[in-house]
Structures are given as C-alpha cells and as structure tokens.
Design a protein around this motif. Structure first.
Motif, PDB file in Angstrom:
ATOM      1  N   VAL A   4       0.843  -1.196   0.000  1.00 19.68           N
ATOM      2  CA  VAL A   4       0.000   0.000   0.000  1.00 19.68           C
ATOM      3  C   VAL A   4       0.873   1.239   0.000  1.00 19.68           C
ATOM      4  CG1 VAL A   4      -1.835   1.234   1.206  1.00 19.68           C
ATOM      5  CG2 VAL A   4      -1.747  -1.241   1.326  1.00 19.68           C
ATOM      6  N   PHE A   5       0.549   2.163  -0.905  1.00 14.42           N
ATOM      7  CA  PHE A   5       1.263   3.436  -0.989  1.00 14.42           C
ATOM      8  C   PHE A   5       0.277   4.538  -0.630  1.00 14.42           C
ATOM      9  CE2 PHE A   5       3.023   0.371  -3.883  1.00 14.42           C
ATOM     10  CZ  PHE A   5       4.393   0.472  -3.713  1.00 14.42           C
ATOM     11  N   MET A   6       0.633   5.357   0.365  1.00 12.27           N
ATOM     12  CA  MET A   6      -0.284   6.400   0.850  1.00 12.27           C
ATOM     13  C   MET A   6       0.248   7.776   0.482  1.00 12.27           C
ATOM     14  SD  MET A   6      -2.654   4.713   2.596  1.00 12.27           S
ATOM     15  CE  MET A   6      -3.408   6.000   3.592  1.00 12.27           C
ATOM     16  N   VAL A 104      -0.621  -2.349  -5.008  1.00 11.40           N
ATOM     17  CA  VAL A 104      -0.247  -3.258  -6.090  1.00 11.40           C
ATOM     18  C   VAL A 104      -0.263  -4.685  -5.542  1.00 11.40           C
ATOM     19  CG1 VAL A 104       1.499  -3.930  -7.769  1.00 11.40           C
ATOM     20  CG2 VAL A 104       1.201  -1.514  -7.191  1.00 11.40           C
ATOM     21  N   THR A 105      -1.063  -5.535  -6.162  1.00 10.58           N
ATOM     22  CA  THR A 105      -1.169  -6.935  -5.747  1.00 10.58           C
ATOM     23  C   THR A 105      -0.682  -7.826  -6.879  1.00 10.58           C
ATOM     24  OG1 THR A 105      -3.148  -6.342  -4.502  1.00 10.58           O
ATOM     25  CG2 THR A 105      -2.744  -8.685  -4.838  1.00 10.58           C
ATOM     26  N   LYS A 106       0.253  -8.708  -6.555  1.00  7.80           N
ATOM     27  CA  LYS A 106       0.754  -9.662  -7.545  1.00  7.80           C
ATOM     28  C   LYS A 106      -0.135 -10.898  -7.476  1.00  7.80           C
ATOM     29  CE  LYS A 106       4.470 -10.721 -10.211  1.00  7.80           C
ATOM     30  NZ  LYS A 106       4.566 -10.185 -11.547  1.00  7.80           N
ATOM     31  N   VAL A 107      -0.908 -11.144  -8.544  1.00  8.65           N
ATOM     32  CA  VAL A 107      -1.820 -12.292  -8.556  1.00  8.65           C
ATOM     33  C   VAL A 107      -1.047 -13.569  -8.861  1.00  8.65           C
ATOM     34  CG1 VAL A 107      -3.900 -13.263  -9.609  1.00  8.65           C
ATOM     35  CG2 VAL A 107      -3.721 -10.781  -9.255  1.00  8.65           C
ATOM     36  N   ASP A 108      -0.217 -13.535  -9.902  1.00  6.85           N
ATOM     37  CA  ASP A 108       0.681 -14.642 -10.221  1.00  6.85           C
ATOM     38  C   ASP A 108       1.829 -14.082 -11.061  1.00  6.85           C
ATOM     39  OD1 ASP A 108      -0.213 -14.468 -12.907  1.00  6.85           O
ATOM     40  OD2 ASP A 108      -1.768 -15.961 -12.576  1.00  6.85           O
ATOM     41  N   ILE A 111       0.052 -11.938 -13.860  1.00  6.15           N
ATOM     42  CA  ILE A 111      -1.015 -10.972 -13.582  1.00  6.15           C
ATOM     43  C   ILE A 111      -0.710 -10.128 -12.352  1.00  6.15           C
ATOM     44  CG2 ILE A 111      -3.490 -10.708 -13.119  1.00  6.15           C
ATOM     45  CD1 ILE A 111      -3.875 -13.501 -14.402  1.00  6.15           C
ATOM     46  N   SER A 112      -0.884  -8.812 -12.497  1.00  4.66           N
ATOM     47  CA  SER A 112      -0.811  -7.882 -11.358  1.00  4.66           C
ATOM     48  C   SER A 112      -2.062  -7.021 -11.349  1.00  4.66           C
ATOM     49  CB  SER A 112       0.413  -6.977 -11.471  1.00  4.66           C
ATOM     50  OG  SER A 112       1.599  -7.719 -11.361  1.00  4.66           O
ATOM     51  N   LEU A 113      -2.444  -6.562 -10.160  1.00  2.40           N
ATOM     52  CA  LEU A 113      -3.615  -5.697 -10.027  1.00  2.40           C
ATOM     53  C   LEU A 113      -3.229  -4.428  -9.275  1.00  2.40           C
ATOM     54  CD1 LEU A 113      -6.699  -5.345 -10.446  1.00  2.40           C
ATOM     55  CD2 LEU A 113      -7.000  -6.372  -8.189  1.00  2.40           C
ATOM     56  N   THR A 133      -3.175  -6.062 -15.114  1.00  3.15           N
ATOM     57  CA  THR A 133      -2.240  -6.209 -16.230  1.00  3.15           C
ATOM     58  C   THR A 133      -1.836  -7.665 -16.411  1.00  3.15           C
ATOM     59  OG1 THR A 133      -0.439  -5.641 -14.716  1.00  3.15           O
ATOM     60  CG2 THR A 133      -1.285  -3.885 -16.129  1.00  3.15           C
ATOM     61  N   TYR A 134      -1.725  -8.047 -17.676  1.00  2.00           N
ATOM     62  CA  TYR A 134      -1.263  -9.377 -18.077  1.00  2.00           C
ATOM     63  C   TYR A 134       0.083  -9.153 -18.747  1.00  2.00           C
ATOM     64  CZ  TYR A 134      -6.137 -10.444 -17.160  1.00  2.00           C
ATOM     65  OH  TYR A 134      -7.373 -10.589 -16.554  1.00  2.00           O
ATOM     66  N   PHE A 135       1.158  -9.399 -17.981  1.00  2.00           N
ATOM     67  CA  PHE A 135       2.508  -8.988 -18.357  1.00  2.00           C
ATOM     68  C   PHE A 135       2.940  -9.566 -19.702  1.00  2.00           C
ATOM     69  CE2 PHE A 135       7.148  -9.287 -18.290  1.00  2.00           C
ATOM     70  CZ  PHE A 135       7.504  -8.006 -17.899  1.00  2.00           C
ATOM     71  N   LYS A 136       2.831 -10.892 -19.845  1.00  2.00           N
ATOM     72  CA  LYS A 136       3.340 -11.549 -21.063  1.00  2.00           C
ATOM     73  C   LYS A 136       2.567 -11.120 -22.296  1.00  2.00           C
ATOM     74  CE  LYS A 136       4.395 -15.635 -18.329  1.00  2.00           C
ATOM     75  NZ  LYS A 136       3.746 -16.871 -17.909  1.00  2.00           N
TER      76      LYS A 136
END
Length: 719
Positions: A4-6, A104-108, A111-113, A133-136
């Motif tokens: 978390v960035f505030m 920023v949450t790293k899903v796998d 994928i990041s959210l 985002t779908y990096f690849k």
C-alpha cells in the motif's frame, strides 16, 4: 497481499505509478493538488525512474489543470468530457477526485492488479480505479468501482470504466458498423477536434449496428506490421458508449463504459457500483502484433477452455428449418456419423405444445418438447446420437418470449413492455425482464432442466434475436433507469450459475449473428456465431475483421448452401476457426463426400495450429484480388496458409508470391497443398522445401486463379 502506498500529510512528494507489461507502460502521476493524471502511454522505458520526468517535457494549453486526468470528474475544474458525473444526495452536481493511495497486488507470475483510491475532499464519495495487467500478453483490463457514504441516494449520471489519454501528432480511428448479415464493416478516418462517439442503445444485441471494439492509430495510420496502435474492447453485453475527444491540447481522450443514456443509477449509501472492464493492448509494430496479443490473452485468461479443444458439428437448420420430426432427425444423425464430425446440433423449433414452435411467431418461453415432432422427447435423440457414435447439442433462446405462448399468458409481469403503449416486436418477440430474480431463476432452470433430464447433452447454442423496445420493468417499479444495466447484470448472474454447475460444457454465443460478441459474455462461452451470413465470400471479410479482437478458436464457421462458391471453397473458409456444417450430406455427390472426409482429416491435423497458434494476415481481401491468412504454432514448426480469390474479374489471381510471416528464418519447411478436391492436382511442385528466410522474404505463390479459387498450404519443418 499487495503493497500500500499512501499520500503523505504534507503531500510534498509527487507520486508516480508505472503500470507496466512486458513491452508497454501506462504511467499515472499526481500533481501538487493530488490530482491523478495519466502522463504516458506507449513503449516502456528502461529506467523506471525517468517516468517522473515525462510530464515536465510537455508545454500544452490546459486552463483546467486536469485535462489529462486519469478519471475526469465533472462540475468542478473540468472543461472536457467527463468520465464520471454525479448528483450528490443534497442535489449538488460538482465532483472533485484526489489521490489517496494505491495498492499493487501480484496475482501470479503474469497478472498484477493496481488499485488506486480517489476521494472527493468535500463529500463522502470514493472511486477506486483498477488496472489488471497481463505482463506476457501486454494486455490491460481497466474498470472502476464507485461508492459513497452520503446520507441518502447519490445519482450516477455517467460512470465510465476507463479514461485514457493518448499523445501523438494525429489520431486515426478504425471502427465498425453493420446490421444483420452485414457484421463488422470497417471504417477508418482521422479524428478531428470535438467528440466522436461510438455507442449502442439497443438494450440487447448491442453490437448489431455499432460493435464495441475499436482501434486508434497514433502519429499515422498503422498498417498490419507497422505503426503505433491501441486495440480496445468493452467487456459489456448491453448499451455502451465510447467517446473519443481530440481536446484543445491536441491530445486524444478515450472514455469508454456503459452508455449512460436513459440509465442514471441511484446508488444507496455503502453500495458499490462496479463498471465493466475495458480491455486494451498497445503495439508499436502494427495492428497484427496488437491483435495477436489480444488473441493470446483471450485464450490464456478469458474464454472458457481457451487452451482446450472444440467439437465439430452438423446443424439441421439449413436442412429442415422448423419442419422436422424424429424420423428426419434420425437420418441427419446418421449423416453426422457418415460425415465424421463430433456432434449433431438441433436448432430452433423443438418446443411448445399449446403454441407449437412451427415458425418464429409462437412458442418462445414454453420450453417443453413438442409432442408431435418429438413424441419420445430430447432424451431419445441423445440416445440415438450416442448409438450413432456422436454427441448431441440443442438450441435455446431463453431470454425471449413470443406473445403467443403460455409463458406470456401466465407471467405478463415478467415481460419488458410499457404498460400503456402498444407492444412493438423485433422478430415477433419480446424480452423477459432479467432484472427480476424470478426470471433469472426461470432462465437458469431452462438450461438446468435440459442437463438434468439429459446428462449426456454435450452442447448448447444460446441465441438472442431481439432488441429492447418500450423499455419498462414491472419488477423495478420506480427505478426504471436501472433496467438496461440490471438486465445485463441479471444475464451474467444466470450465466455464472450455469458455469458453476456446468463448467466445461461447450456453449455457443449466438445473437442472430454477431449482435453480442464481447468479452463480457464470452467469459461464459467457448465460441460465438459471427454472422448468419454464411456466404463464404462475405465470411472472409467478416472473419478477417473479427480476428483483430477474437482468436480463431472462438469463431464458429459453418459450411452451408449460401453463396455460389463450390463446396471446397466454402469448407476452406469455414476451416479458419471452429468448423461446422449445415448442409444435407445425403444430397452430396460421391466426390463431394470424399472431399469432405479428406478435408476433415486435414482439419483434425491442423486444428491445433489454427485454434492455438499465432495468426498472421498476409493479404487483405479489401485491397487484393486474393486474400491470404496464416496460422503458425508456437514452436514455429507447423503452419497453414489459407488463400482465397475474392475478385472474379478477368485474369485475377496471385501473380506474385505471397510473403509469409511468423516462421523461423533458419528452419526449412516442406510446403504442400492440402484440401485438394478428388482427382485435382496441385500446381505446386512436389516436395517443395524452402527456408523460413525465403518464405518470409520472397514468399510462395499459391497459384490462386479462377480455376483454383481456394488454396490451402500446409508447412512442416524438415529436420
């Protein structure tokens, strides 16, 4: 859990948020007043720190200070088209949104959210922006969630999913228009100052006249292999609106979401309003590269069983229409086995007793088997199919009702219609009100009952043929402006329930053709029906344009008797996707039947490349006498090239070689013609072996001409 960035209390520091994928970046940045702006969109920089310096390099007119806002509010400093407009509980229409924090949450691994929270300093009103985002794949899904804690109801007057800001020396929009049997007609033009709007107000079949997919080229019109281009598509099956505003600073603002026309939404305190996602990708290497990114994303992450297989089928519609019985269907089931496809699909006309479905004027809504046509029911047909070694599928149109039906008589309050106006029909039917949970249960039970009674049922074609006239919901009472939105949400609730109970059953998304082709619906389906127009010449153009946004595995292409082309041409065209047939097999000549058996064998050998490989458009049907399109597997060891004559004037054909794409220049490939008609000989030399370098630099001539109107080439690596 994400980081978390505030925002700091003094807010001395500027916050820069890069949203990066493998090749691209979208950059958000705050200013001194905590306004969140989108300051960059394009190829990502090597040094992430340098994103902070981008905004300082621009000196463009902006009296408002928020022209490039990441989510533009209205009624405060904004002078341009807003992404969001609200009426607060006290009647005030102003809104200001400032940055609070981001997570920023790293899903796998792929994928990041990113979640960015914005709040109004004067009102208890919050918007969360989501960037998945779908990096690849270089793909982003963006949406917003709107919430408030005010005392009373807040009215959402506009509520976009995304607000993109693009910079360039000019912008070109490629959009689509159409109608029944004329889907996906492209137009491309330079955007001028002001607002260009693509939208739909049809309620259902929302993509019938103007599809919700678009492309924007930056600096110059992008070609297949060159230029900067954004591809976007809204994941929503109802009314949509995409505003493209070339603003006073010569930047392009793209604001996309649900159409707010007749749809203001009354939001209670604490309730969340989630907008559908806008999915988009960017490439600086042309439309072809961008489309392959989107296709790869769809196969990997969105469509049902995108990495899996599909069933070839024989449909009865062109053979029988509404006029069939068990004996006729038994013959067609034998034809299915004889042809060598996987499944027989029973189309419209199998239901209704008091009001039998013998044409499209009656029966919709009464989903019991017609006793005259099918005295032994669907279950006997499923067993008959199994006895013939094939699977069985069925057509439904569960959202609809004919006024001539028992359902309409019993539940007039379930029907979308104005209480005090004459009913207006589209294809002699009306919509059921899917905002009503009882109607949702009814529609789900249509599907569930079919599977419960027939556990071996293997396929459903889900149709939707009408638009909404005289929009009114007896269920919603005073909240009539919610109907267009709650209808689609109700549909998705039903489809979600179907998928939870039947996760992998193949479902075809049909809407009188391409009226509902979008990723909001396609996340529940394995494939879609691009058009009722199955004339193969027309289908080359229609399938070509759909392919920019949807992978071949999703495109249901049937061989029918439409058009004047020979069977080989019709079959070759249908092979560029998920192959099906809608012809009377028993009426075919021995040579035609032999050809189809050979073509199906070839298709079974090549379908994995077509369904899961990379697609390359080689020669456009719009600009050439012959169209060429190619699929190559990931290993670059196998490919298939489809070539079709699309101009019948004298002497037309491929007079020069067609340059291939996507191969390994170092590898050698055997090039051979497949799908030859019995006793026909290829004009390509035997055992033709060429390097990928030669095939991509010089090319190969498929020798398309008036005597060889469709040519399919198979490429196999030679070790």
């Amino acid at each position: 859990m994400g980081t978390v960035f505030m925002a700091g209390s003094s807010f001395a520091q500027q916050v820069t948020i890069p949203v990066e994928t493998q090749h691209n970046a979208l950059v958000l940045q705050t200013d001194a007043e905590k306004n969140l702006k989108m300051v960059y969109f394009g190829v990502k920089l090597n040094n992430t720190k340098e994103y902070e310096a981008i905004q300082k390099m621009y000196n463009q007119a902006d009296d408002s200070g928020i022209l490039n806002s990441a989510y533009t509010p209205s009624g405060s400093a904004n002078l341009a088209e807003p992404a969001i407009t609200v009426t607060h509980a006290d009647g005030n229409k102003s809104l200001n949104l400032v940055y609070v924090n981001h997570v920023v949450t790293k899903v796998d691994d792929d994928i990041s959210l990113l979640t960015v929270t914005l709040k109004d300093p004067a009102y208890d009103f919050e918007v969360k922006l989501f960037y998945k985002t779908y990096f690849k794949e270089d793909v982003t899904e963006q949406w917003s969630v709107i919430k408030h804690g005010e005392k009373g109801i807040v009215t959402l007057n506009k509520f976009a999913s995304a607000n993109l800001n693009l910079k360039g020396s000019g912008f070109w929009l490629k959009q689509y228009h159409g109608n029944w049997a004329m889907e996906m007609q492209p137009e491309e033009a330079k955007l001028t100052h002001g607002i260009k709007t693509i939208d739909s107000k049809l309620g259902t079949r929302a993509n019938l006249y103007e599809p919700s997919m678009f492309m924007v080229s930056m600096d110059k019109p992008a070609t297949e292999d060159e230029g900067k281009v954004l591809l976007g598509a809204l994941e929503w099956s109802g009314n949509f609106k995409i505003d493209l505003e070339l603003d006073v600073a010569n930047n392009l603002r793209v604001i996309a979401g649900i159409n707010n026309a007749a749809s203001e939404y009354h939001l209670k305190s604490g309730e969340e309003f989630t907008t559908p996602a806008l999915v988009y990708t960017y490439s600086d290497q042309g439309k072809g590269d961008a489309s392959r990114k989107l296709q790869s994303w769809a196969r990997n992450h969105k469509i049902v069983d995108g990495q899996g297989s599909r069933l070839t089928l024989l449909n009865n519609w062109e053979a029988t229409g509404f006029d069939f019985n068990e004996a006729k269907l038994a013959e067609l089931l034998k034809d299915t086995k004889k042809l060598g496809v996987d499944l027989f699909l029973l189309d419209d006309g199998w239901f209704g007793n008091k009001y039998p479905r013998n044409d499209d004027h009656a029966g919709l809504g009464d989903w019991q088997e017609n006793k005259q046509k099918l005295p032994n029911g669907i279950s006997s047909l499923v067993k008959e199919a199994q006895a013939n070694g094939v699977k069985f599928g069925i057509w439904i149109e569960p959202e609809m009702v004919n006024p001539k039906s028992e359902l309409y008589t019993k539940h007039p309050d379930w029907v979308i219609k104005q209480p005090n106006r004459p009913e207006k029909y589209f294809r002699n039917q009306l919509e059921l009100d899917l905002s009503n949970p009882k109607v949702q249960d009814f529609v789900f039970n249509i599907v569930d009952d079919l599977f419960t009674k027939n556990p071996d049922l293997a396929y459903i074609k889900w149709d939707c043929n009408a638009v909404i006239y005289n929009a009114y919901s007896a269920y919603l009472k005073k909240d009539q402006s919610h109907l267009y939105i709650d209808y689609v949400r109700g549909l998705y609730k039903v489809l979600e329930r179907v998928r939870v109970k039947y996760p992998k059953v193949p479902l075809m998304l049909c809407s009188g053709g391409g009226g509902r082709v979008d990723y909001g619906a396609l996340k529940y389906f394995t494939e879609f029906w691009p058009s009722d127009n199955t004339d193969p010449i027309e289908r080359i153009f229609i399938q070509w344009e759909y392919s920019y946004f949807y992978p071949a595995i999703t495109s249901s292409n049937h061989v029918t008797d439409w058009g004047k082309q020979p069977l080989k041409f019709r079959t070759d065209v249908a092979m560029m996707g998920k192959l099906g047939f809608d012809i009377v097999i028993s009426k075919l000549s021995a040579d035609d039947q032999a050809y189809l058996h050979g073509a199906l064998n070839n298709y079974n050998n090549l379908k994995d490349v077509i369904w899961h490989g990379n697609q390359y458009r080689l020669q456009s049907p719009w600009d050439n006498d012959a169209a060429s399109i190619m699929y190559v597997n990931e290993a670059k060891s196998t490919g298939v090239v489809f070539n079709y004559l699309v101009n019948n004037r004298y002497g037309t054909g491929t007079h020069v070689p067609v340059r291939l794409k996507g191969l390994d220049p170092q590898k050698k490939y055997q090039v051979k013609e497949v799908n030859l008609y019995p006793n026909a000989k290829s004009s390509l030399e035997n055992n033709l072996i060429l390097t990928g370098d030669f095939l991509m630099t010089v090319g190969v001539n498929p020798h398309v001409n008036s005597g060889r109107t469709s040519v399919v080439l198979q490429l196999d690596e030679v070790k």
